[in-house]
Design a protein around this motif. Sequence first.
Motif, short mmCIF file in Angstrom:
data_model
loop_
_atom_site.label_atom_id
_atom_site.label_comp_id
_atom_site.label_asym_id
_atom_site.label_seq_id
_atom_site.Cartn_x
_atom_site.Cartn_y
_atom_site.Cartn_z
N ALA A 98 35.89 17.09 -28.03
CA ALA A 98 37.06 16.27 -28.33
C ALA A 98 36.66 14.89 -28.85
O ALA A 98 37.22 14.38 -29.83
N LEU A 99 35.68 14.29 -28.19
CA LEU A 99 35.24 12.96 -28.59
C LEU A 99 34.68 12.98 -30.02
O LEU A 99 34.97 12.09 -30.82
N ALA A 100 33.91 14.01 -30.33
CA ALA A 100 33.36 14.13 -31.69
C ALA A 100 34.47 14.31 -32.71
O ALA A 100 34.45 13.70 -33.79
N GLU A 101 35.47 15.11 -32.37
CA GLU A 101 36.60 15.35 -33.28
C GLU A 101 37.41 14.08 -33.49
O GLU A 101 37.80 13.75 -34.62
N LEU A 102 37.66 13.34 -32.43
CA LEU A 102 38.43 12.10 -32.52
C LEU A 102 37.71 11.06 -33.36
O LEU A 102 38.32 10.39 -34.21
N GLU A 103 36.41 10.91 -33.12
CA GLU A 103 35.64 9.91 -33.87
C GLU A 103 35.54 10.29 -35.35
O GLU A 103 35.61 9.44 -36.23
N GLY A 104 35.37 11.60 -35.62
CA GLY A 104 35.30 12.05 -37.00
C GLY A 104 36.60 11.80 -37.74
O GLY A 104 36.60 11.35 -38.90
N ALA A 105 37.73 12.08 -37.09
CA ALA A 105 39.03 11.85 -37.72
C ALA A 105 39.27 10.37 -37.98
O ALA A 105 39.82 9.98 -39.02
N ALA A 106 38.83 9.52 -37.05
CA ALA A 106 38.99 8.07 -37.23
C ALA A 106 38.16 7.58 -38.41
O ALA A 106 38.62 6.73 -39.19
N ARG A 107 36.95 8.11 -38.57
CA ARG A 107 36.10 7.70 -39.69
C ARG A 107 36.71 8.10 -41.03
O ARG A 107 36.54 7.41 -42.04
N LEU A 108 37.45 9.21 -41.04
CA LEU A 108 38.10 9.68 -42.27
C LEU A 108 39.45 9.01 -42.50
O LEU A 108 40.19 9.38 -43.41
N ASP A 109 39.79 8.05 -41.64
CA ASP A 109 41.05 7.33 -41.73
C ASP A 109 42.26 8.26 -41.60
O ASP A 109 43.29 8.05 -42.23
N THR B 288 36.17 15.89 -16.90
CA THR B 288 37.59 16.21 -16.72
C THR B 288 38.44 15.49 -17.76
O THR B 288 37.94 14.67 -18.54
N GLY B 289 39.73 15.79 -17.74
CA GLY B 289 40.64 15.11 -18.66
C GLY B 289 40.65 13.61 -18.46
O GLY B 289 40.68 12.84 -19.43
N LEU B 290 40.61 13.16 -17.21
CA LEU B 290 40.59 11.73 -16.93
C LEU B 290 39.28 11.08 -17.36
O LEU B 290 39.26 9.93 -17.80
N ASP B 291 38.18 11.83 -17.23
CA ASP B 291 36.89 11.32 -17.73
C ASP B 291 36.97 11.10 -19.24
O ASP B 291 36.50 10.07 -19.76
N LEU B 292 37.57 12.06 -19.94
CA LEU B 292 37.71 11.93 -21.39
C LEU B 292 38.61 10.76 -21.74
O LEU B 292 38.33 9.99 -22.68
N ALA B 293 39.70 10.59 -21.00
CA ALA B 293 40.61 9.47 -21.26
C ALA B 293 39.87 8.14 -21.15
O ALA B 293 40.06 7.24 -21.97
N SER B 294 39.00 8.03 -20.16
CA SER B 294 38.22 6.81 -19.98
C SER B 294 37.29 6.57 -21.16
O SER B 294 37.15 5.43 -21.65
N LEU B 295 36.67 7.64 -21.67
CA LEU B 295 35.78 7.51 -22.82
C LEU B 295 36.56 7.11 -24.08
O LEU B 295 36.09 6.30 -24.88
#
Length: 205
Positions: A40-51, A67-74
């Motif tokens: 998820a983190l890789a997908e989110l960062e990639g989408a942000a880079r592509l604007d 967990t989901g909360l761990d991801l939210a914190s990241l």
Amino acid sequence: KLAGLRVLIVDDNQTNREIYEQMCTGWGYRGSSVCGAIEALAELEGAARLDDPYQLIFLDQQMPGLTGLDLASLVLSRSELRETKMLLLSSSLNRSEMERAEQLGLARALSKPVKRTTLLEVILETFEVRGARPTAVSSQSAAAGAPLGRLNVLLADDNAVNQAIAKRRLEKLGHQVTVVSDGRRAVEAVTATRFDCVLMDIQMP
């Protein structure tokens, strides 16, 4: 409403991912899914880079590893992702998880299984879409354009995160809010006090 909203579904259960993706497609959203927090983190960062950033994330709490909360914190630790709205979906949340979700500022925490209509209502509320659902009013009030004024509201919900969010929003609208955590206390409250409105979660102990 919200046509083209970009949604990332994070869940280790393939069936759940497919169901949520189908819901998003039906609402005109652009839904994608991944099976874990690292993906998820890789997908989110990639989408942000592509604007073309994701605007909403469905977070499953019970995932192996992070967990989901761990991801939210990241997500919140990265400036380019900090504005992304997040909904936590869980089969069961304990008190510490509820408190952490509130501290992280998640939009809502919902218990699985989530009804399609409930999820859509929460999304529209999260993005403050006005007029999403018609509200029934009396013809006299409609004709006069009379405001509701300050209401005495009873809020019955066993989820601490939902309690805090709903209470805060109602109080911002100028209403007085009493919170209870189960049906028995709700009955006791309405017996003892006159409320203008009762908001009750149907899934409570």
